[in-house]
Design an enzyme around this catalytic site. Structure first.
Site, short mmCIF file in Angstrom:
data_model
loop_
_atom_site.label_atom_id
_atom_site.label_comp_id
_atom_site.label_asym_id
_atom_site.label_seq_id
_atom_site.Cartn_x
_atom_site.Cartn_y
_atom_site.Cartn_z
N GLU A 1 -51.23 2.02 -42.24
CA GLU A 1 -52.38 2.80 -41.77
C GLU A 1 -52.90 3.73 -42.86
O GLU A 1 -54.10 3.92 -43.00
CB GLU A 1 -52.03 3.59 -40.52
N HIS B 1 -55.37 2.20 -45.10
CA HIS B 1 -56.75 2.30 -44.59
C HIS B 1 -57.31 3.70 -44.81
O HIS B 1 -58.44 3.88 -45.21
CB HIS B 1 -56.78 2.04 -43.07
#
Ligand code: ZN
Length: 362
Positions: free
Chosen positions: A59, A62
């Site tokens: 994550e 990102h």
């Protein structure tokens, strides 16, 4: 998305665990416990925590890519099937979305390949007895490779769905690109579901259901966003509305609830400056406690506040965060308008009717 637990804050991003994730860990731990005792349960839990750390790193791939383009991420939510990063606003260009979507799987790929190279590519073995570190990290390496691959499946909400949308959007525009990508996601979900039913794999059926719903939701948000492109908050806000004063009793708020068709009210102080917002549920709850409760004690002080020139498509993201309304204020801090979810739905219907005047009935 329901109840969740904040476990930490890294930079400007809060990491939160969804309750189903805890349930999932408890379920896996008890499976290990029943099968192989307490030591295996602890080993299994540690493995899951390591795996979950890898998902967080994915994550943050990102998140860092998004930050590179100036997009902040206030929150990451961890679900048993992976993480969901909530970007503060949509990346401006398809190319940026492409890079942001690819950055997560790239991190998983690097972790997976790194671990496997270090360990000399041990064979994948899912044994609960594998308590030696080489087996554990070998498994972790393979699972990271799987994560990279699984996330690149071209279906929402997987990263591959965003990659596909970004590629389509640069050609067909954002709304049509999303529609095509969402349909692809629902076809993929149907295939997962069928495979799950045929093989009797409940988890696969659940993933299919989740993918199906997420693809539909994505298409809806894209449609709403498309309807509001080129408009500002001033163009879409409700300008005829009632406000409440912070020192009024909640019984007066209840009267206003009946007299108007508003469900959400901005709350102002004596000078008319915005202090917070009051939703229907807040009024009912406070009324139940004591009708003399001042509005100040029942209101939510953290309603999103924007200026009139904000792009309207950013409003969708605020409302998606379960805010009852967005308040548009002028330079003097007084509410000039409010925007609600119903309000945005109406906008979408109107824009749709304008775009295709002949598609009236049906
Ligand atoms: Zn991802």
């Amino acid at each position: 998305m329901g109840w969740s637990l904040t476990i930490g804050k890294f930079g400007e991003t809060k990491v939160r665990l969804h309750w189903s994730f805890l349930l999932f860990i408890a379920w896996i731990a008890s499976l290990y416990f029943v099968r192989a005792g307490a030591a295996a349960a602890i080993g299994g839990t540690i493995f899951l925590v390591l795996l979950f750390a890898c998902v967080v790193l994915h994550e943050f791939g990102h998140i860092l890519a998004a930050r590179h383009f100036g997009v902040k991420t206030p929150e990451v939510l961890l679900l048993p099937i992976g993480g969901v990063s909530r970007l503060e606003h949509f990346p401006e260009e398809p190319r940026q979305e492409l890079v942001i979507a690819l950055a997560g799987p790239a991190v998983s790929l690097v972790i997976g390949l790194g671990l496997l190279l270090l360990l000399g590519f041990p064979p994948f073995a899912l044994s609960s007895e594998g308590t030696n570190l080489r087996t554990v990290f070998g498994q972790l390496g393979w699972i990271n490779l799987f994560l990279a691959g699984f996330n690149l499946l071209p279906a929402f909400p997987m990263d591959g769905g965003r990659v596909l949308r970004a590629l389509l959007a640069s050609r067909f525009g954002y709304a049509r690109g999303t529609r095509i990508a969402a349909s692809a996601g629902q076809v993929a979900a149907a295939v997962f579901g069928l495979l799950g039913l045929v093989s009797g794999n409940v988890i696969l059926v659940l993933i299919a259901l989740f993918v199906f719903l997420a693809a539909g939701g994505e298409a809806g948000v894209a449609q709403m966003r498309n309807a509001s492109l080129g408009l500002t908050a001033a163009d879409v806000m409700i300008t005829e509305f009632e406000s409440l004063r912070a020192d009024q009793p909640i019984s007066e708020a209840a009267e206003l609830l009946i007299r108007t068709n508003q469900h959400e009210f901005p709350v102002v102080d004596g000078k008319g400056v915005l202090r917070g917002g009051l939703a229907r549920a807040d009024i009912i709850k406070a009324l139940h406690r004591d009708p003399a409760t001042p509005v100040l004690d029942a209101m939510q002080s953290s309603v999103p506040v924007v200026t009139a020139n904000l792009n309207a498509d950013q409003l969708v993201r605020h409302l998606e965060e379960r805010a009852p309304m967005v308040v548009v204020t002028g330079a003097d801090g007084r509410p000039a308008g409010i925007v609600t979810w119903d309000n945005m739905l109406e906008l979408m219907m109107i824009e749709k009717a304008r775009a295709r005047p002949s598609a009236g009935l049906g």
